[in-house]
Design a protein around this motif. Structure first.
Motif, short mmCIF file in Angstrom:
data_model
loop_
_atom_site.label_atom_id
_atom_site.label_comp_id
_atom_site.label_asym_id
_atom_site.label_seq_id
_atom_site.Cartn_x
_atom_site.Cartn_y
_atom_site.Cartn_z
N TRP A 156 43.03 -63.40 14.16
CA TRP A 156 44.02 -64.41 13.76
C TRP A 156 45.41 -63.78 13.92
N LYS A 158 48.45 -65.52 13.63
CA LYS A 158 49.53 -66.18 12.89
C LYS A 158 49.28 -66.07 11.39
N ASN A 160 49.21 -66.64 7.54
CA ASN A 160 49.36 -67.79 6.64
C ASN A 160 49.27 -69.13 7.35
N ASP A 161 48.75 -69.16 8.55
CA ASP A 161 48.56 -70.42 9.26
C ASP A 161 47.08 -70.80 9.17
N MET A 162 46.77 -71.68 8.21
CA MET A 162 45.38 -72.03 7.96
C MET A 162 44.77 -72.87 9.09
N SER A 163 45.61 -73.43 9.95
CA SER A 163 45.10 -74.29 11.02
C SER A 163 44.78 -73.49 12.29
N GLU A 164 45.10 -72.20 12.30
CA GLU A 164 44.88 -71.41 13.51
C GLU A 164 43.39 -71.14 13.73
N ASN A 165 42.95 -71.36 14.94
CA ASN A 165 41.59 -70.98 15.33
C ASN A 165 41.62 -69.55 15.85
#
Length: 219
Positions: A156, A158, A160-165
């Motif tokens: 991962w 990014k 704190n980007d919960m939408s990152e795959n």
């Protein structure tokens, strides 16, 4: 009388509206209500923090223990957490702070320090998280000195980007091991003291990687 009737009708309409809103809200909340049952597990390599009694080596078996040590080595080789202190500890030549150092020959650790650690350090400083998973069977061909370990990296980039795959990377590492006997070091009292002081349990086994080959492929 007509004025009273109009007031009463207005009041009744207002009450009916509030009742309808309440019923609609209750139905909406009921349809989306989710109950969460929390369970907490404390993971630790230290025996004193485990919930169950550790299995004796005789039950684990020499081959299973070797698989665990190989998995541990690959994890130490590649994992990243966004912590400057973590990667700095792993790069020092200190067996109590750096399992990768303790489990590697001088030449292999030097290779990791030069070719792998700088990338991991850069990732850690930029808040990258990288998890390592060893999958499939670990095996060694009859005519080879190297154990073949299939692994997968989930990265991962990014914070704190919960939408990152996560970016998935798969690879194969060939590992040559020297000195492994399936037993702990002979100095039992020293081993017990080291474990009490918090040393990683994998380091109490004579397990040294003195040769590696790594092939990675991004998906």
């Amino acid at each position: 009388m007509k004025r009273f009737f109009r007031y009463f009708l207005g009041f009744l309409t207002l009450v009916t509206t509030f009742v309808m809103l309440y019923v609609a809200s209750a139905i909406y909340n009921a349809s989306t209500h989710v109950t969460t049952e929390p369970y907490f597990f404390r993971r630790s390599y230290l025996a004193k923090y485990q919930t169950n009694t550790p299995k004796p080596l005789s039950e684990i078996g020499e081959r299973k223990l070797l698989d665990w040590l190989l998995q541990k080595y690959v994890v130490e080789f590649f994992y990243v957490i966004p912590s400057k202190d973590n990667i700095e500890n792993r790069t020092v030549r200190n067996q109590y702070k750096s399992p990768i150092y303790a489990m590697s020959s001088s030449a292999v650790f030097g290779y990791w320090l030069k070719n792998v650690a700088p990338k991991l350090q850069d990732m850690a400083e930029h808040g990258v998280l990288q998890q390592v998973n060893v999958f499939d069977e670990i095996y060694k061909s009859p005519n080879s000195d190297y154990w073949q370990v299939e692994y997968e990296l989930k990265t991962w980039y990014k914070p704190n980007d919960m939408s990152e795959n996560p970016t998935i990377t798969r690879g194969t590492m060939y590992i040559r091991v020297n000195g492994y006997t399936g037993q702990i070091y002979d100095q039992l009292d020293e081993v017990r003291q080291a474990l009490n002081n918090g040393i990683d349990p994998s380091l109490v086994f004579p397990f040294v990687v003195d040769g590696i080959q790594d092939l990675t492929e991004k998906n």
